[in-house]
Design a protein around this motif. Structure first.
Motif, PDB file in Angstrom:
ATOM      1  N   TYR A 145       0.817  -1.215   0.000  1.00  0.00           N
ATOM      2  CA  TYR A 145       0.000   0.000   0.000  1.00  0.00           C
ATOM      3  C   TYR A 145       0.850   1.264   0.000  1.00  0.00           C
TER       4      TYR A 145
ATOM      5  N   PHE B  29     -10.739  -0.465   5.169  1.00  0.00           N
ATOM      6  CA  PHE B  29      -9.875  -1.593   5.515  1.00  0.00           C
ATOM      7  C   PHE B  29     -10.508  -2.286   6.716  1.00  0.00           C
TER       8      PHE B  29
ATOM      9  N   TYR C 156      -3.353  -3.358   7.510  1.00  0.00           N
ATOM     10  CA  TYR C 156      -2.761  -2.672   6.359  1.00  0.00           C
ATOM     11  C   TYR C 156      -1.457  -1.948   6.652  1.00  0.00           C
TER      12      TYR C 156
ATOM     13  N   SER D 263       2.377  -1.390   4.269  1.00  0.00           N
ATOM     14  CA  SER D 263       2.288  -0.087   3.603  1.00  0.00           C
ATOM     15  C   SER D 263       3.651   0.597   3.639  1.00  0.00           C
TER      16      SER D 263
END
Length: 156
Positions: A4, A15, A73, A77
């Motif tokens: 990400y 998310f 996430y 990322s």
């Protein structure tokens, strides 16, 4: 390579956060170390309080929320950390045995005007218990690299 980047954090994207089981010993250990108020340490003291039972510290709830965000996430990322937390609102007590779930929603995302390789992502995270009650809400800023910066390995 991180999955990400700024361009993946589009306004409105959600998310989902994986379930988190609230452990009694973890609640007490956190309270002993960081927030030793009686209602976070002892069931009877919790029952005698306005919380109605042993409850996790709000700061512990933030830690659990952070773990859920990392797993959903953040660890995949180009995160460069955060610049702020606008607010945290604790809605209902979080108790041992609760199963927390939730989601983070992108409110806005843009490239930094001062550092064009860096993105500013505003998110709202909500955590709910197994009864669907909102336990905590937080709005926070994520700093992450743009796709170009990731691909070119540009760092701040």
């Amino acid at each position: 390579m991180s999955k990400y980047v700024l361009e993946d954090f589009t306004e409105g994207r959600v998310f989902d956060l994986a379930p988190y089981e609230v452990d009694r010993q973890e609640v007490i250990a956190f309270a002993e170390a960081y927030d030793p108020q009686p209602f976070h340490l002892d069931e009877e003291a919790g029952k005698a309080s306005m919380l109605g039972g042993l409850s996790a510290s709000g700061w512990h709830v933030c830690g659990m929320m952070m773990r859920m965000i990392c797993d959903a996430y953040l660890l995949d990322s180009t995160s460069q950390g955060t610049g702020s937390v606008d607010f945290v609102d604790w809605k209902v007590p979080v108790r041992p045995g609760d199963t927390l779930t939730g989601s983070s929603t992108v409110l806005s995302a843009r490239v930094s005007s001062k550092k064009p390789f860096l993105g500013l992502v505003n998110l709202r995270t909500e955590v709910r218990n197994q009864r669907g009650e909102t336990a905590a809400v937080c709005e926070h800023l994520l700093l992450c690299l743009t796709r170009q910066a990731r691909d070119e390995e540009v760092m701040a």
